[in-house]
Every structure is written in C-alpha cells, then in structure tokens.
Scaffold this active site. Structure first.
Site, PDB file in Angstrom:
ATOM      1  N   LEU A 142      -0.312 -64.609  42.502  1.00 21.00           N
ATOM      2  CA  LEU A 142      -1.111 -63.425  42.760  1.00 21.00           C
ATOM      3  C   LEU A 142      -1.977 -63.604  44.006  1.00 21.00           C
ATOM      4  O   LEU A 142      -2.529 -64.680  44.235  1.00 21.00           O
ATOM      5  CB  LEU A 142      -2.007 -63.162  41.542  1.00 21.00           C
ATOM      6  CG  LEU A 142      -2.933 -61.968  41.657  1.00 21.00           C
ATOM      7  CD1 LEU A 142      -2.829 -61.131  40.408  1.00 21.00           C
ATOM      8  CD2 LEU A 142      -4.342 -62.409  41.917  1.00 21.00           C
ATOM      9  N   HIS A 143      -2.080 -62.562  44.791  1.00 19.68           N
ATOM     10  CA  HIS A 143      -2.976 -62.557  45.942  1.00 19.68           C
ATOM     11  C   HIS A 143      -3.329 -61.105  46.268  1.00 19.68           C
ATOM     12  O   HIS A 143      -2.500 -60.222  46.165  1.00 19.68           O
ATOM     13  CB  HIS A 143      -2.353 -63.254  47.161  1.00 19.68           C
ATOM     14  CG  HIS A 143      -0.992 -62.762  47.520  1.00 19.68           C
ATOM     15  ND1 HIS A 143       0.152 -63.072  46.790  1.00 19.68           N
ATOM     16  CD2 HIS A 143      -0.580 -61.969  48.533  1.00 19.68           C
ATOM     17  CE1 HIS A 143       1.196 -62.506  47.353  1.00 19.68           C
ATOM     18  NE2 HIS A 143       0.784 -61.812  48.402  1.00 19.68           N
TER      19      HIS A 143
END
Length: 183
Positions: A142-143
């Site tokens: 995730l980013h």
C-alpha cells in the site's frame, strides 16, 4: 539543408525529419517494463520494503515516522509528487492498524503543508490505487500518492507528447521537502 535543419534528420536514415524537438526519457523504460516490481504478495524484492534500508537521500525518503514514511515518487507526475508508505508490507487499506491509519493521515497533512511552503501548489491530488485492476503499479505494498498541482500543469506535453517536463532533479526536491519537514 541549413545546419540546424540537418541536425533534425536522423543520422542513420531511420525515421522522418519532422522539425519536432524531442525530450528523450530512456530512464522511463524501467517503469514501462515493470522492472523492480515485486512478484506476488511477498515482501521479498519489494522496492518499498527495500528503500527503508537505505540512507534517506539515496532512497529519496523525505521523512520517517513510527509506522510510515514519506518518499518521493521515482516516476513523478509533477515536481514534489510523493507517497506515504507504511513500513509494514500490507496491500489493503482496511488491513492497516489504527496507529498506521492515524500516522498515514498525519503524514499526508504534513506533506501538504510542506509542499505548500516549498512550492506553493494550487491544489493536490491525493489517493491510493487498491489492486492492479485499479491502477496500482505495486499492488502488494500500500502507498498513498500526494501530487502537487498547479494551474496549467497539464499542458500539451503530457497530453500530446506523453512527456512530462520536470524542472528540478529528484535529489534537489527531496532536500527542499526534507528541510521544510523538520521546520
């Protein structure tokens, strides 16, 4: 042909002279080819997991927190395009802990303040792509993207030429943001 026109004709005879100037960005081929993208869900080979082992300047890390860090995007849409990334290798927003969710939000707010101080953007695009089908280039980690925007920044270059002109080197941008982050 005049000297300047002669330079427009490919020396090897391949292609057609058209009087267009070109900005060559061969470094983008690594992104296009998907080089350094992790396979599957494993943290092995994940660029986001690997960055945290490097010095901040080498990794383009702007700031580190307890559970997340802010890093410049290696393939930015605009100057100052950064990402807030959890240290933990997790793919889905709903799998973040409360502490990770809170710090991700606080880092996003801080990044906006710092961006405004350093570059005075007119606005921001903020978001995350969850899953490959949603456009996540690295879906396994995730980013959240934070992209500064200015009026007129989407001109003919990206629209017609599929080329983005960035007026500053990533290392210089990182130094400005990192310095402002600690103020």
């Amino acid at each position: 042909m005049a000297g300047s026109e002669r330079e427009l004709v490919p020396q090897d005879g391949v292609g057609v002279a058209d009087a267009l100037q070109r900005l060559w960005t061969p470094h983008r081929m690594a992104y296009i080819r998907g080089e350094n993208k992790p396979e599957g869900e494993s943290s092995s080979g994940c660029p986001f997991c690997g960055l945290t082992k490097l010095a901040d300047a080498d990794a383009l890390i702007v700031a580190r927190g307890e559970t997340v860090y802010a890093v410049l995007n290696l393939y930015p849409y605009n100057p100052g395009h950064l990402m807030v990334v959890p240290y933990r290798h997790v793919a889905d927003y709903t799998d973040l802990t409360d502490a990770e969710t809170d710090e991700l939000a606080r880092f996003t707010q801080r990044a906006m303040r710092v961006g405004r101080k350093v570059a005075a953007p007119h606005g921001f695009n903020i978001g995350m792509n969850q899953g490959v089908v949603a456009g996540a280039g690295i879906a396994a980690h995730l980013h959240q993207h934070l992209v500064p925007r200015w009026g007129g920044d989407a001109n003919f270059m990206p629209v017609i030429g599929h080329t983005k002109v960035l007026p500053q080197l990533l290392g210089e941008t990182r130094a400005l943001l990192a310095d402002a982050w600690t103020d």
